[in-house]
Scaffold this motif. Structure first.
Motif, short mmCIF file in Angstrom:
data_model
loop_
_atom_site.label_atom_id
_atom_site.label_comp_id
_atom_site.label_asym_id
_atom_site.label_seq_id
_atom_site.Cartn_x
_atom_site.Cartn_y
_atom_site.Cartn_z
N LEU A 104 0.83 -1.21 0.00
CA LEU A 104 0.00 0.00 0.00
C LEU A 104 0.87 1.26 0.00
CD1 LEU A 104 -2.91 -0.82 2.49
CD2 LEU A 104 -3.04 -0.61 0.00
N GLN A 105 1.94 1.24 0.77
CA GLN A 105 2.83 2.40 0.83
C GLN A 105 3.44 2.69 -0.54
OE1 GLN A 105 5.44 1.00 3.92
NE2 GLN A 105 4.30 2.04 5.56
N TRP A 106 3.87 1.64 -1.23
CA TRP A 106 4.46 1.84 -2.56
C TRP A 106 3.39 2.25 -3.57
CZ3 TRP A 106 9.01 2.49 -4.82
CH2 TRP A 106 10.17 2.22 -4.06
N THR A 107 2.19 1.68 -3.45
CA THR A 107 1.11 2.06 -4.34
C THR A 107 0.79 3.55 -4.19
OG1 THR A 107 0.14 -0.17 -4.36
CG2 THR A 107 -1.32 1.66 -4.90
N GLN A 108 0.71 4.02 -2.95
CA GLN A 108 0.45 5.43 -2.71
C GLN A 108 1.57 6.30 -3.26
OE1 GLN A 108 -1.49 7.15 0.96
NE2 GLN A 108 0.64 7.59 1.46
N PHE A 109 2.80 5.89 -3.05
CA PHE A 109 3.96 6.64 -3.55
C PHE A 109 3.91 6.76 -5.07
CE2 PHE A 109 8.29 6.35 -5.32
CZ PHE A 109 8.84 7.54 -4.82
N LEU A 110 3.64 5.65 -5.75
CA LEU A 110 3.59 5.65 -7.21
C LEU A 110 2.40 6.45 -7.73
CD1 LEU A 110 4.48 1.89 -7.79
CD2 LEU A 110 5.98 3.85 -8.23
N ALA A 111 1.25 6.31 -7.07
CA ALA A 111 0.05 7.03 -7.50
C ALA A 111 0.25 8.53 -7.42
CB ALA A 111 -1.14 6.60 -6.66
N ARG A 112 0.91 8.98 -6.37
CA ARG A 112 1.19 10.41 -6.23
C ARG A 112 2.19 10.88 -7.28
NH1 ARG A 112 1.75 10.99 0.38
NH2 ARG A 112 -0.46 11.39 0.81
N GLN A 113 3.18 10.06 -7.56
CA GLN A 113 4.23 10.46 -8.49
C GLN A 113 3.75 10.46 -9.94
OE1 GLN A 113 7.82 8.20 -7.96
NE2 GLN A 113 8.96 9.33 -9.52
N TYR A 114 2.85 9.51 -10.28
CA TYR A 114 2.44 9.36 -11.68
C TYR A 114 0.94 9.63 -11.90
CZ TYR A 114 6.99 7.14 -12.15
OH TYR A 114 8.36 6.87 -12.14
N GLN A 115 0.25 10.15 -10.86
CA GLN A 115 -1.19 10.44 -10.95
C GLN A 115 -1.97 9.20 -11.42
OE1 GLN A 115 1.11 12.93 -12.61
NE2 GLN A 115 1.25 13.45 -10.43
N SER A 116 -1.72 8.09 -10.77
CA SER A 116 -2.32 6.81 -11.18
C SER A 116 -3.72 6.63 -10.61
CB SER A 116 -1.45 5.65 -10.69
OG SER A 116 -0.08 5.86 -10.96
N GLU A 117 -4.55 5.89 -11.35
CA GLU A 117 -5.78 5.35 -10.79
C GLU A 117 -5.41 4.13 -9.96
OE1 GLU A 117 -8.73 4.53 -13.73
OE2 GLU A 117 -8.30 6.37 -14.86
N LEU B 76 -7.46 0.19 5.11
CA LEU B 76 -7.17 1.20 4.08
C LEU B 76 -7.30 2.63 4.59
CD1 LEU B 76 -8.93 -0.35 0.94
CD2 LEU B 76 -6.55 -0.56 1.64
N ALA B 77 -7.70 2.79 5.83
CA ALA B 77 -7.92 4.14 6.37
C ALA B 77 -6.71 5.06 6.22
CB ALA B 77 -8.34 4.05 7.84
N PRO B 78 -5.47 4.56 6.41
CA PRO B 78 -4.31 5.47 6.26
C PRO B 78 -4.00 5.85 4.82
CG PRO B 78 -3.79 3.57 7.67
CD PRO B 78 -5.07 3.26 6.95
N LEU B 79 -4.59 5.16 3.84
CA LEU B 79 -4.28 5.43 2.43
C LEU B 79 -4.81 6.81 2.04
CD1 LEU B 79 -2.96 3.94 0.04
CD2 LEU B 79 -5.23 3.15 -0.63
N GLN B 80 -3.95 7.64 1.48
CA GLN B 80 -4.29 9.04 1.23
C GLN B 80 -4.37 9.39 -0.25
OE1 GLN B 80 -1.46 11.35 3.47
NE2 GLN B 80 -2.15 10.52 5.44
#
Length: 287
Positions: free
Chosen positions: A21-34, A69-73
């Motif tokens: 989840l941490q890596w998914t959030q990092f990548l989503a922020r960096q690449y504006q991912s769905e 998933l509550a911490p996922l931002q």
């Protein structure tokens, strides 16, 4: 579709899933991912009688998932399903039109891996899209400063298996390339002389093969100045892991063949690297 356009992240509520989840959030922020998060439930939990109230079980899982998933931002879609995890993950990736699967691996090795198997390994071997895996030893997101990708290959011939997909992934990662080839004691690249007497392998021959390796790297990256080549001798997975530990790399890009009968009884190079790498490993299926 670009590599990070639509990410599917399977979770099982374990500590390993927290890293995914941490890596998914990092990548989503960096690449504006769905982002879509998937949890696959057991059809009938082994610890419960067959007369289970499945509706209550499902409600409890949904509640646990919301809490997990509550911490996922980052914006995300939360999904639940029931069945064999590896099959469901691959199926959902296709249905959702995902461009990347991000998942953790528990790093099972030896007898545990041979007889229990690995959901991650099965997904890697059957997924038609790239799979980014995170071992228990993988670094936290945002702590890797280098922007270089290590690309181990098993042959020094062109075309490299999956080279078009590798090229697209390297482009999307915007990383420089180090191509790596590991020579074992029975490698044909030096002819019979190497088996008969390893000392007959001259510096010239090694230099020539490194140039061959670099030429292959340039075919993928096209940036002649930043491309590097590494030629090592020994067991492939050990040498690749040793190279990763030099802390030069942000990612590793590997290919894995489709699963064959009894392949779980063999610790493949790809699985050994995936289960122990200190950086994320992006794996593509090779037909």
């Amino acid at each position: 579709m670009k590599l990070f356009e639509r990410i599917l992240c399977p979770i099982d509520f374990s500590q390993d899933s927290v890293k995914a989840l941490q890596w998914t959030q990092f990548l989503a922020r960096q690449y504006q991912s769905e982002v879509a998060i998937l949890h696959v439930m057991e059809p009938y939990p082994a610890t419960v009688d067959v007369g289970i109230d499945y509706d209550k079980y499902h409600t409890a899982v949904v509640r646990d998932m919301e809490n997990f998933l509550a911490p996922l931002q980052v914006p995300h879609q939360s999904l639940q399903s029931s069945g064999l995890p590896s099959e469901k993950i691959v199926s959902f990736a296709t249905t959702l039109g995902a461009s990347l699967i991000v998942m953790s691996t528990r790093g099972l090795r030896g007898a545990a891996h041979k007889f229990i198997g690995s959901t991650t390994e099965s997904v890697i071997r059957h997924s038609d899209i790239p799979v980014m895996t995170l071992s228990p030893d993988c670094s936290q997101p945002g702590t890797i400063e280098n922007n270089r990708i290590l690309v181990p290959i098993s042959k020094l011939t062109w075309p490299i298996p999956g080279y078009m997909r590798r090229r697209r992934i390297i482009r999307d990662l915007e990383a420089s390339v180090t191509m790596m080839y590991v020579v074992d004691m029975h490698d044909a690249m030096f002819g019979a002389s190497f088996d008969a007497n390893p000392t007959l392998v001259t510096t010239y021959e090694i230099t020539e093969r490194k140039e061959d390796l670099k030429r292959l790297a340039v075919q993928i990256e096209r940036d002649h100045e930043s491309t590097e080549a590494v030629l090592q001798f020994g067991e492939a997975s050990k040498e690749i892991l040793r190279e990763i530990e030099t802390e030069k790399y942000s990612y590793v890009l590997m290919g894995a063949k489709h699963q064959k009968l009894f392949s779980r009884l063999q610790n493949t190079t790809a699985y050994n690297v995936v289960s122990q790498s200190h950086v994320p490993v992006v794996t593509i299926k090779l037909n």
